[in-house]
Design a protein around this motif. Structure first.
Motif, PDB file in Angstrom:
ATOM      1  N   ARG A   1       0.821  -1.207   0.000  1.00  0.00           N
ATOM      2  CA  ARG A   1       0.000   0.000   0.000  1.00  0.00           C
ATOM      3  C   ARG A   1       0.860   1.264   0.000  1.00  0.00           C
ATOM      4  NH1 ARG A   1      -5.229   1.082   3.987  1.00  0.00           N
ATOM      5  NH2 ARG A   1      -5.896   3.033   2.982  1.00  0.00           N
ATOM      6  N   LEU A   2       1.967   1.225   0.728  1.00  0.00           N
ATOM      7  CA  LEU A   2       2.855   2.386   0.792  1.00  0.00           C
ATOM      8  C   LEU A   2       3.648   2.566  -0.496  1.00  0.00           C
ATOM      9  CD1 LEU A   2       4.119   1.923   4.457  1.00  0.00           C
ATOM     10  CD2 LEU A   2       2.794   3.879   3.608  1.00  0.00           C
ATOM     11  N   GLY A   3       3.925   1.463  -1.184  1.00  0.00           N
ATOM     12  CA  GLY A   3       4.624   1.552  -2.465  1.00  0.00           C
ATOM     13  C   GLY A   3       6.133   1.651  -2.330  1.00  0.00           C
ATOM     14  N   ALA A   4       6.762   2.099  -3.388  1.00  0.00           N
ATOM     15  CA  ALA A   4       8.226   2.153  -3.443  1.00  0.00           C
ATOM     16  C   ALA A   4       8.784   3.017  -2.320  1.00  0.00           C
ATOM     17  CB  ALA A   4       8.673   2.695  -4.795  1.00  0.00           C
ATOM     18  N   ARG A   5       9.926   2.585  -1.785  1.00  0.00           N
ATOM     19  CA  ARG A   5      10.558   3.340  -0.714  1.00  0.00           C
ATOM     20  C   ARG A   5      11.058   4.684  -1.243  1.00  0.00           C
ATOM     21  NH1 ARG A   5      10.148   0.827   4.333  1.00  0.00           N
ATOM     22  NH2 ARG A   5      11.847   2.212   4.932  1.00  0.00           N
ATOM     23  N   PRO A   6      11.019   5.724  -0.412  1.00  0.00           N
ATOM     24  CA  PRO A   6      11.553   7.022  -0.837  1.00  0.00           C
ATOM     25  C   PRO A   6      13.085   6.987  -0.894  1.00  0.00           C
ATOM     26  CG  PRO A   6      10.958   7.096   1.466  1.00  0.00           C
ATOM     27  CD  PRO A   6      10.493   5.760   0.964  1.00  0.00           C
ATOM     28  N   LYS A   7      13.669   7.992  -1.489  1.00  0.00           N
ATOM     29  CA  LYS A   7      15.130   8.065  -1.537  1.00  0.00           C
ATOM     30  C   LYS A   7      15.735   8.327  -0.165  1.00  0.00           C
ATOM     31  CE  LYS A   7      15.381   9.596  -6.350  1.00  0.00           C
ATOM     32  NZ  LYS A   7      15.833  10.651  -7.278  1.00  0.00           N
ATOM     33  N   GLY A   8      14.988   9.034   0.661  1.00  0.00           N
ATOM     34  CA  GLY A   8      15.465   9.320   2.008  1.00  0.00           C
ATOM     35  C   GLY A   8      14.820   8.399   3.025  1.00  0.00           C
ATOM     36  N   LEU A   9      14.324   8.991   4.114  1.00  0.00           N
ATOM     37  CA  LEU A   9      13.698   8.239   5.185  1.00  0.00           C
ATOM     38  C   LEU A   9      12.177   8.244   5.047  1.00  0.00           C
ATOM     39  CD1 LEU A   9      15.736   9.701   8.191  1.00  0.00           C
ATOM     40  CD2 LEU A   9      16.053   7.440   7.168  1.00  0.00           C
ATOM     41  N   ARG A  10      11.557   7.168   5.466  1.00  0.00           N
ATOM     42  CA  ARG A  10      10.103   7.136   5.593  1.00  0.00           C
ATOM     43  C   ARG A  10       9.797   7.259   7.087  1.00  0.00           C
ATOM     44  NH1 ARG A  10       7.374   2.495   2.466  1.00  0.00           N
ATOM     45  NH2 ARG A  10       7.057   4.052   0.824  1.00  0.00           N
ATOM     46  N   ILE A  11       9.157   8.373   7.465  1.00  0.00           N
ATOM     47  CA  ILE A  11       9.040   8.758   8.875  1.00  0.00           C
ATOM     48  C   ILE A  11       7.572   8.875   9.272  1.00  0.00           C
ATOM     49  CG2 ILE A  11       9.614  10.534  10.581  1.00  0.00           C
ATOM     50  CD1 ILE A  11      11.921  11.360   8.649  1.00  0.00           C
ATOM     51  N   GLY A  12       7.219   8.241  10.365  1.00  0.00           N
ATOM     52  CA  GLY A  12       5.875   8.373  10.918  1.00  0.00           C
ATOM     53  C   GLY A  12       5.808   9.554  11.869  1.00  0.00           C
TER      54      GLY A  12
ATOM     55  N   ALA B   1       5.889  -0.987  10.970  1.00  0.00           N
ATOM     56  CA  ALA B   1       6.956  -1.918  10.586  1.00  0.00           C
ATOM     57  C   ALA B   1       7.559  -1.578   9.231  1.00  0.00           C
ATOM     58  CB  ALA B   1       6.411  -3.346  10.572  1.00  0.00           C
ATOM     59  N   ASN B   2       6.871  -0.776   8.431  1.00  0.00           N
ATOM     60  CA  ASN B   2       7.373  -0.365   7.121  1.00  0.00           C
ATOM     61  C   ASN B   2       8.025   1.017   7.145  1.00  0.00           C
ATOM     62  OD1 ASN B   2       6.577  -2.335   4.790  1.00  0.00           O
ATOM     63  ND2 ASN B   2       4.822  -2.337   6.191  1.00  0.00           N
ATOM     64  N   LEU B   3       8.227   1.590   8.337  1.00  0.00           N
ATOM     65  CA  LEU B   3       8.840   2.907   8.469  1.00  0.00           C
ATOM     66  C   LEU B   3      10.292   2.777   8.911  1.00  0.00           C
ATOM     67  CD1 LEU B   3       5.945   4.714  10.393  1.00  0.00           C
ATOM     68  CD2 LEU B   3       6.298   4.601   7.910  1.00  0.00           C
ATOM     69  N   ASP B   4      11.078   3.802   8.607  1.00  0.00           N
ATOM     70  CA  ASP B   4      12.461   3.834   9.099  1.00  0.00           C
ATOM     71  C   ASP B   4      12.506   4.279  10.554  1.00  0.00           C
ATOM     72  OD1 ASP B   4      13.986   3.120   6.693  1.00  0.00           O
ATOM     73  OD2 ASP B   4      13.118   4.972   5.874  1.00  0.00           O
ATOM     74  N   LEU B   5      11.666   5.217  10.908  1.00  0.00           N
ATOM     75  CA  LEU B   5      11.576   5.670  12.295  1.00  0.00           C
ATOM     76  C   LEU B   5      10.301   6.471  12.486  1.00  0.00           C
ATOM     77  CD1 LEU B   5      12.447   8.942  12.416  1.00  0.00           C
ATOM     78  CD2 LEU B   5      14.701   7.985  12.067  1.00  0.00           C
ATOM     79  N   VAL B   6      10.044   6.797  13.751  1.00  0.00           N
ATOM     80  CA  VAL B   6       8.837   7.536  14.123  1.00  0.00           C
ATOM     81  C   VAL B   6       9.234   8.733  14.970  1.00  0.00           C
ATOM     82  CG1 VAL B   6       6.734   7.441  15.547  1.00  0.00           C
ATOM     83  CG2 VAL B   6       7.301   5.543  14.001  1.00  0.00           C
ATOM     84  N   VAL B   7       8.565   9.870  14.733  1.00  0.00           N
ATOM     85  CA  VAL B   7       8.707  11.061  15.568  1.00  0.00           C
ATOM     86  C   VAL B   7       7.356  11.287  16.232  1.00  0.00           C
ATOM     87  CG1 VAL B   7       9.101  13.549  15.599  1.00  0.00           C
ATOM     88  CG2 VAL B   7      10.481  12.079  14.096  1.00  0.00           C
ATOM     89  N   SER B   8       7.355  11.361  17.571  1.00  0.00           N
ATOM     90  CA  SER B   8       6.070  11.424  18.262  1.00  0.00           C
ATOM     91  C   SER B   8       6.195  12.181  19.572  1.00  0.00           C
ATOM     92  CB  SER B   8       5.556  10.005  18.551  1.00  0.00           C
ATOM     93  OG  SER B   8       4.336  10.026  19.275  1.00  0.00           O
TER      94      SER B   8
END
Length: 540
Positions: free
Chosen positions: A375-386, A461-468
Motif C-alpha cells: 500500500r505504501l509503495g516504493a521506498r523514498p530516496k530518504g527516510l520514511r518517517i511516521g 513496521a514499514n517505516l524507518d523511524l517515528v517522531v512522536s
C-alpha cells in the motif's frame, strides 16, 4: 442528613452501614438496594448506595442513585455534588458542571462543590476558568478548599511556585495538613525538587498510613526517578484510590476487579492459572505487555483481558497466552487461581533498571506487514518517517504534551524524505492544510485503516523511524523495536522518567525533553538534527 426510621428499617440500615464501613461493598450495595426496594423514599439508603457504587467503579449506577436521592430531597447539596462526580466519570462534563453549580446555588460556600468544579475545569484543561472559580470562592470564604482549588488551577497554568504558595495558605488554614502535603509534593515535581516532594509524601503517609492517596502519588515520583522497587510497591495502592477505580481503569467487571491479587511476588504466580487484566489506556497495556512473556514463563496458564484493538497483535505476539475481549461473558472466576492487573507485574518482574530488556516483543502478522508495504509503495530516496503530534485525553495534560502539526512538519521536511501520519482520529483536514505548504505531502490514512493496533503495527513496521509526542504510538513503536524520537514536555509523566536519554521499556525510543515549559522549538530542532544525521545514502 438525618432521617427517622421504623425499628426494622433502622436495623437494616445499621447492618448496611456496617458492611459499608468494613469495606464489604458488594454486600453493602445489595442491602441498600433492598431497603430502597421496600421503602422507595429512604434518602439515606439512596445516597449511601450512590457512594458505594462510586467506590466500586460503577458511575452509571451511582448517577441513578444520586438522582433518586434528589427526587426525595431536591435541595440536598451533597447528593447534587456526588451526582456531578458520577457524571464526570461518565464523561458528561456539562451535566457535571450544572450539578456543582446547582450545589453552590444552594450552599454558596459548599467546599466539595467548589473543589469538584475546579477539578472538572482542570480536567477539561480550562485552567483559567478553574482559577476564576477559585478566586470567586475566595471572595465568599477563605477556606482551605478554595486555596487548594486555586493551587490546582495555577498548577495547570504552569505557575508552579504560585501553586505552592496557594497550597501553603491552605495548609495554614487547615487543621489537617494531609491533602496540602500531597498537593505541595505534586507541585514540587515539575520544579525537579524530587527529594523535597518525597519528604512531603513521607509526612503524609505517616499522618494517614491507611489512606492510599499519598502512596499513589509517591509511586509516580519514585517511578519517574527510576526507584522501581519502591515505586511498584506504592503503585499497588492505585486500586484503593476511588478516583482511579471510578475511571473504569480495569477492563473487567467490578466483581472481578474486587478480587484482584496485589503485592505479589514471583512465587505467588508460579504454577498458577492467571487471569491477567488490562488497565488504563491502550499505551499502558502495550507497555505492560512487555512483562507477559515473563509471566507466561512461570504461570501454569495465562488468559488476558485487553483492549479489543490489541487482540490480533497480542495474540500473534504471545501465542502461548489466550486473549479475550473485555465484553467476554464466558469468563468464570472459578477457572483461575489469581486475578492480576497488568500494572502489578512490575512489582514481580521489573524492580531494577537491569530487569528491563528494552527489546522488541510485539510483532504483527507477516501478511499485515506485506499488505502495508504494498500500500505504501516504493521506498523514498530518504527516510520514511511516521508522525504523531497530539497525545492524551482530558485529564492527562493533553495540551502540554501536544503541538500543532503546522509547527512540526516544515522543520522536519527534507528532500527525499516521506512523512506518514500515525495520528489517531480523523486528521485529514489538518494534514491537508499543512500539505498545502509542503513540497512533498504528508500521507494520511482514514481512522478505520489504523484504529486496530495490528494494522497500525503493520504500517509502523514499514517505516524507518517515528517522531512522536508522548502517546500510545511511542509505546507501540518501541514494542516493535522501531526507532522512535520522543518529544517530551518539561513535566513528563513517569513512564518517560525524569532525565534518562531513553525509555527503560524500549531502547529504540530516544527522548528529547523541553528545556523549559512550552519550549518545543529546541526539541523540534534537536529531532530534526538527528534525522539529518540518520539519512542513508540516496536509494536508487
Amino acid at each position: 442528613m438525618s432521617q427517622d426510621f421504623p425499628t426494622s428499617l433502622a436495623a437494616d440500615m445499621e447492618a448496611a452501614v456496617a458492611h459499608d464501613r468494613a469495606g464489604r461493598l458488594e454486600e453493602a450495595e445489595r442491602r441498600y438496594a433492598e431497603i430502597l426496594a421496600r421503602e422507595a423514599d429512604t434518602l439515606a439508603a439512596a445516597f449511601n448506595l450512590g457512594l458505594v457504587q462510586l467506590r466500586r467503579g460503577r458511575p452509571e449506577a451511582a448517577e441513578a442513585s444520586f438522582a433518586r436521592a434528589l427526587q426525595i430531597a431536591p435541595a440536598y447539596a451533597n447528593a447534587m455534588v456526588n451526582r456531578g462526580t458520577a457524571l464526570k466519570a461518565l464523561n458528561r462534563p456539562a451535566e457535571a458542571e450544572a450539578c456543582y453549580r446547582g450545589a453552590l446555588a444552594l450552599e454558596p460556600g459548599h467546599a466539595a462543590a467548589i473543589r469538584n468544579l475546579g477539578i472538572l475545569f482542570n480536567l477539561l484543561e480550562r485552567h483559567q476558568d478553574a482559577l476564576e472559580a477559585a478566586d470567586l470562592a475566595l471572595t465568599v470564604a477563605g477556606t482551605p478548599e478554595s486555596f487548594i482549588a486555586r493551587g490546582d488551577a495555577l498548577y495547570g497554568l504552569g505557575r508552579f511556585e504560585d501553586a505552592l504558595a496557594s497550597y501553603a495558605e491552605a495548609g495554614n488554614l487547615s487543621p489537617d495538613p494531609y491533602e496540602t502535603l500531597i498537593k505541595a509534593a505534586i507541585a514540587r515535581t515539575p520544579l525537579r525538587q524530587y527529594p523535597q516532594a518525597l519528604a512531603l509524601l513521607e509526612e503524609a503517609v505517616a499522618l494517614r498510613p491507611e489512606n492510599p492517596l499519598a502512596y499513589f502519588q509517591r509511586a509516580s515520583i519514585r517511578l519517574l526517578t527510576c526507584d522501581f522497587a519502591g515505586g511498584w510497591r506504592d503503585y499497588e495502592f492505585r486500586w484503593r484510590n476511588a478516583l482511579f477505580n471510578a475511571s473504569s481503569a480495569a477492563m473487567v467487571s467490578p466483581q472481578v476487579r474486587e478480587s484482584l491479587a496485589l503485592n505479589l511476588g514471583i512465587d505467588d504466580v508460579r504454577g498458577r492459572r492467571v487471569l491477567l487484566v488490562g488497565e488504563q489506556g491502550i499505551g499502558d497495556q502495550v507497555m505492560f505487555a512487555s512483562m507477559i512473556p515473563d509471566l507466561a514463563a512461570v504461570a501454569a496458564s495465562v488468559t488476558c483481558v485487553c483492549d479489543s484493538r490489541l487482540l490480533g497483535l497480542f495474540s500473534n505476539s504471545f501465542p502461548a497466552v489466550r486473549f479475550v475481549d473485555p465484553g467476554a461473558t464466558n469468563l468464570s472466576r472459578s477457572a483461575f487461581d489469581l486475578v492480576v492487573a497488568m500494572g502489578s507485574l512490575g512489582r514481580i518482574f521489573r524492580n531494577r533498571i537491569e530487569d528491563f530488556p528494552g527489546t522488541a516483543y510485539l510483532r504483527p502478522r507477516e501478511d499485515v506487514v506485506a499488505r502495508w508495504a504494498a500500500r505504501l509503495g516504493a521506498r523514498p530516496k530518504g527516510l520514511r518517517i511516521g508522525l504523531s503530534w497530539r497525545g492524551g485525553t482530558p485529564g492527562t495534560s493533553a495540551s502540554q504534551r501536544s503541538l500543532a502539526l503546522a509547527r512540526l512538519a516544515p522543520r522536519l521536511e527534507a528532500p527525499g524524505d516521506e512523512f506518514v501520519s500515525l495520528q489517531y482520529g480523523d486528521v485529514s483536514a489538518e494534514v491537508a492544510a499543512v500539505n498545502a505548504g509542503l513540497a512533498r505531502e504528508i500521507r494520511v490514512f482514514l481512522p478505520g485503516d489504523i484504529d486496530d493496533y495490528e494494522e497500525l503495527a503493520g504500517l509502523i513496521a514499514n517505516l524507518d523511524l517515528v517522531v512522536s509526542v508522548q502517546t500510545s504510538v511511542v509505546h507501540l513503536t518501541g514494542a516493535l523495536g522501531t526507532e522512535c524520537r520522543v518529544m517530551v514536555p518539561y513535566n513528563p509523566i513517569w513512564r518517560y522518567t525524569a532525565n534518562a536519554a531513553t525509555m527503560p521499556w524500549y531502547r529504540s525510543a530516544r527522548i528529547f525533553r523541553q528545556p523549559e515549559p512550552e519550549g518545543w522549538d529546541p526539541v523540534i530542532e534537536s529531532v530534526a538534527e538527528t534525522l539529518r544525521a540518520s539519512r542513508p545514502p540516496a536509494r536508487t
